[in-house]
Design a protein around this motif. Structure first.
Motif, PDB file in Angstrom:
ATOM      1  N   VAL A 110       0.810  -1.075  -0.055  1.00 40.71           N
ATOM      2  CA  VAL A 110       0.025  -0.156  -0.153  1.00 40.71           C
ATOM      3  C   VAL A 110       0.806   1.295   0.110  1.00 40.71           C
ATOM      4  O   VAL A 110       0.598   2.378  -0.834  1.00 40.71           O
ATOM      5  CB  VAL A 110      -0.938   0.037   1.132  1.00 40.71           C
ATOM      6  N   ALA A 111       1.882   1.199   0.821  1.00 40.63           N
ATOM      7  CA  ALA A 111       2.720   2.443   0.730  1.00 40.63           C
ATOM      8  C   ALA A 111       3.373   2.537  -0.334  1.00 40.63           C
ATOM      9  O   ALA A 111       3.615   3.628  -0.973  1.00 40.63           O
ATOM     10  CB  ALA A 111       3.693   2.221   1.794  1.00 40.63           C
ATOM     11  N   ALA A 112       3.929   1.545  -1.330  1.00 40.84           N
ATOM     12  CA  ALA A 112       4.622   1.613  -2.285  1.00 40.84           C
ATOM     13  C   ALA A 112       3.381   2.058  -3.462  1.00 40.84           C
ATOM     14  O   ALA A 112       3.843   3.083  -4.240  1.00 40.84           O
ATOM     15  CB  ALA A 112       5.097   0.306  -2.985  1.00 40.84           C
ATOM     16  N   VAL A 113       2.348   1.672  -3.343  1.00 39.37           N
ATOM     17  CA  VAL A 113       1.200   2.285  -4.287  1.00 39.37           C
ATOM     18  C   VAL A 113       1.293   3.673  -4.105  1.00 39.37           C
ATOM     19  O   VAL A 113       1.030   4.510  -4.994  1.00 39.37           O
ATOM     20  CB  VAL A 113       0.046   1.502  -4.190  1.00 39.37           C
ATOM     21  N   LEU A 114       1.001   4.250  -2.921  1.00 34.44           N
ATOM     22  CA  LEU A 114       0.840   5.444  -2.505  1.00 34.44           C
ATOM     23  C   LEU A 114       1.928   6.426  -3.042  1.00 34.44           C
ATOM     24  O   LEU A 114       2.018   7.557  -3.522  1.00 34.44           O
ATOM     25  CB  LEU A 114       0.733   5.593  -1.203  1.00 34.44           C
ATOM     26  N   ALA A 115       3.190   5.931  -3.076  1.00 38.51           N
ATOM     27  CA  ALA A 115       4.537   6.704  -3.395  1.00 38.51           C
ATOM     28  C   ALA A 115       4.438   6.840  -4.907  1.00 38.51           C
ATOM     29  O   ALA A 115       5.070   7.613  -5.486  1.00 38.51           O
ATOM     30  CB  ALA A 115       5.770   6.048  -2.895  1.00 38.51           C
ATOM     31  N   ALA A 116       3.837   5.559  -5.698  1.00 35.49           N
ATOM     32  CA  ALA A 116       3.641   5.750  -7.101  1.00 35.49           C
ATOM     33  C   ALA A 116       2.755   6.731  -7.465  1.00 35.49           C
ATOM     34  O   ALA A 116       2.814   7.261  -8.621  1.00 35.49           O
ATOM     35  CB  ALA A 116       3.548   4.328  -7.537  1.00 35.49           C
ATOM     36  N   GLY A 117       1.755   6.644  -6.797  1.00 30.55           N
ATOM     37  CA  GLY A 117       0.585   7.813  -7.005  1.00 30.55           C
ATOM     38  C   GLY A 117       1.224   9.287  -6.940  1.00 30.55           C
ATOM     39  O   GLY A 117       0.862  10.230  -7.648  1.00 30.55           O
TER      40      GLY A 117
END
Length: 414
Positions: A179-186
């Motif tokens: 989830v944190a990786a997805v947020l950073a990608a966002g």
């Protein structure tokens, strides 16, 4: 300088895009900053030394790579620097998601690398943003932009740990890091739409090689009396705050009726006060938008820690009230004064010196963090924590008087 209707920014959508990207990025960082030590202790059985090493990995890169960040920001456009920083986080978070499938030693190593990535990304992003904002926005827009960025960071700092606790329960450890990786990608997607803003080349050829040095950046922060006083205030605030933080929870649990749950609620509400302060910073009466506001709210922030000491000795509900007031006053005043100081620094420091000055400023203040914690730990062993907190709080209050000097009160930020 005129304080009439603010001129529109050069990039009308940039404020919203930048503040949204900042919130998403800060939120991902807050989730990881909570999850890494929690998982290290609860799942991998880390001891105090391992937790300390993880902390060092989080903050040391921001000091060690300050010069490299200055060189990168001066050489490349700000969008490229911030995107590179964000992709470093995506990679670190993705690796952390699979770290626990290996041995605990591998898990600790990956967590350390994730914290190193966070630290390197933080210094790159911080320097790039401080260079970008004065270049991309009209002068009258600066307070509003810094206010939005301050609100984004405060809200993310408040919501990140809460979300991380829920995510660890719902998605397990690996899911939380994904989830944190997805947020950073966002955040990367949002930053991709920013303009390629670059720092103009210095006009003094003889000083070109000097402008990227950490020594030069530190020197710029003391280049005028006002900048020097505000830099000294920030160092005293960070040092004193960390001395007190090293033993504050121990003293509160020992001397008051505040428990773990109550303490968490108090800290969360205090962070929301920081967001409120950043919001109010652009809505102050005219006289408080300049040096008088910096003096008033800067003194309130550094002096609030004496209230915490008083709360440790006041009886019953009065003691709790003093502690709650101390936390709230610190965050509220900090939220306001950081917007005002950021605006002043954006106007007082040249574009060519801004990257080095920002890196030097962060390096000095982040060096004060571990020094403060170590000093607090030693003082807590020699003296009682409550006595130390009162003494340090009083010392901070006295040092806070420097922010009332005429050189600070006379600066203009509106």
């Amino acid at each position: 300088m005129s304080t009439s209707t603010p001129a529109p920014p050069r990039h009308p959508a940039l404020t919203r895009r930048l503040s949204t990207a900042a919130f998403v990025s800060f939120f991902a960082i807050a989730v990881i900053e909570f999850a890494v030590p929690f998982v290290a202790v609860a799942t991998l059985g880390a001891n105090a030394m391992v937790v300390a090493v993880l902390g060092v990995c989080r903050f040391a890169p921001q000091v060690l790579f300050a010069r490299a960040a200055t060189v990168a920001v001066n050489r490349y456009d700000q969008r490229t620097v911030m995107l590179a920083s964000e992709w470093l986080r995506v990679l670190a978070f993705a690796l952390s998601a699979v770290a626990l499938f290996a041995s605990p030693i591998v898990g600790f190593a990956v967590f350390a690398l994730a914290n190193l990535s966070l630290g390197l990304g933080s210094i790159l992003t911080a320097v790039a943003v401080q260079v970008l904002v004065p270049l991309a926005f009209e002068d009258a827009e600066l307070p509003r932009v810094y206010s939005r960025l301050g609100m984004a960071e405060s809200l993310a700092d408040g919501g990140g740990p809460f979300f991380a606790g829920i995510a660890l329960a719902m998605f397990d450890v690996s899911g939380t890091f994904v989830v944190a990786a997805v947020l950073a990608a966002g955040a990367c997607l949002l930053l991709g739409g920013m303009p390629r803003t670059r720092v103009a080349e210095p006009v003094e050829p003889g000083r070109t090689g000097d402008r990227s040095s950490l020594r030069h950046g530190i020197r710029v922060n003391f280049g005028t009396q006002a900048l020097g006083l505000l830099t000294g205030w920030a160092l005293a605030y960070n040092l004193g705050q960390c001395v007190i933080e090293a033993m504050l929870l121990i003293a509160i649990l020992d001397r008051t009726s505040i428990g773990a749950a109550s303490y968490g609620v108090i800290k969360t509400c205090a962070v929301l006060c920081a967001a409120l302060g950043a919001y109010l910073a652009t809505r102050l009466p005219g006289k408080l938008t300049g040096g008088w506001g910096i003096s008033l709210f800067g003194f309130g922030a550094i002096g609030s820690y004496l209230l915490l000491g008083i709360g440790l000795y006041a009886p019953g509900a009065a003691g709790v009230a003093f502690i709650v007031a101390g936390f709230a006053l610190d965050e509220l005043c900090s939220g306001v004064v950081l917007v005002l100081i950021s605006t002043f620094r954006a106007r007082a420091i040249s574009n060519q010196d801004r990257a080095a000055a920002t890196a030097g400023y962060r390096a000095m203040n982040l060096t004060a963090v571990p020094v403060g914690f170590l000093l607090g730990g030693v003082l807590g062993l020699v003296l009682s924590p409550s006595v130390t907190i009162v003494a340090v709080g009083a010392a901070m209050l006295l040092f806070g008087l420097v922010i009332w000097k005429p050189q600070v009160r006379s600066v203009a930020t509106a």
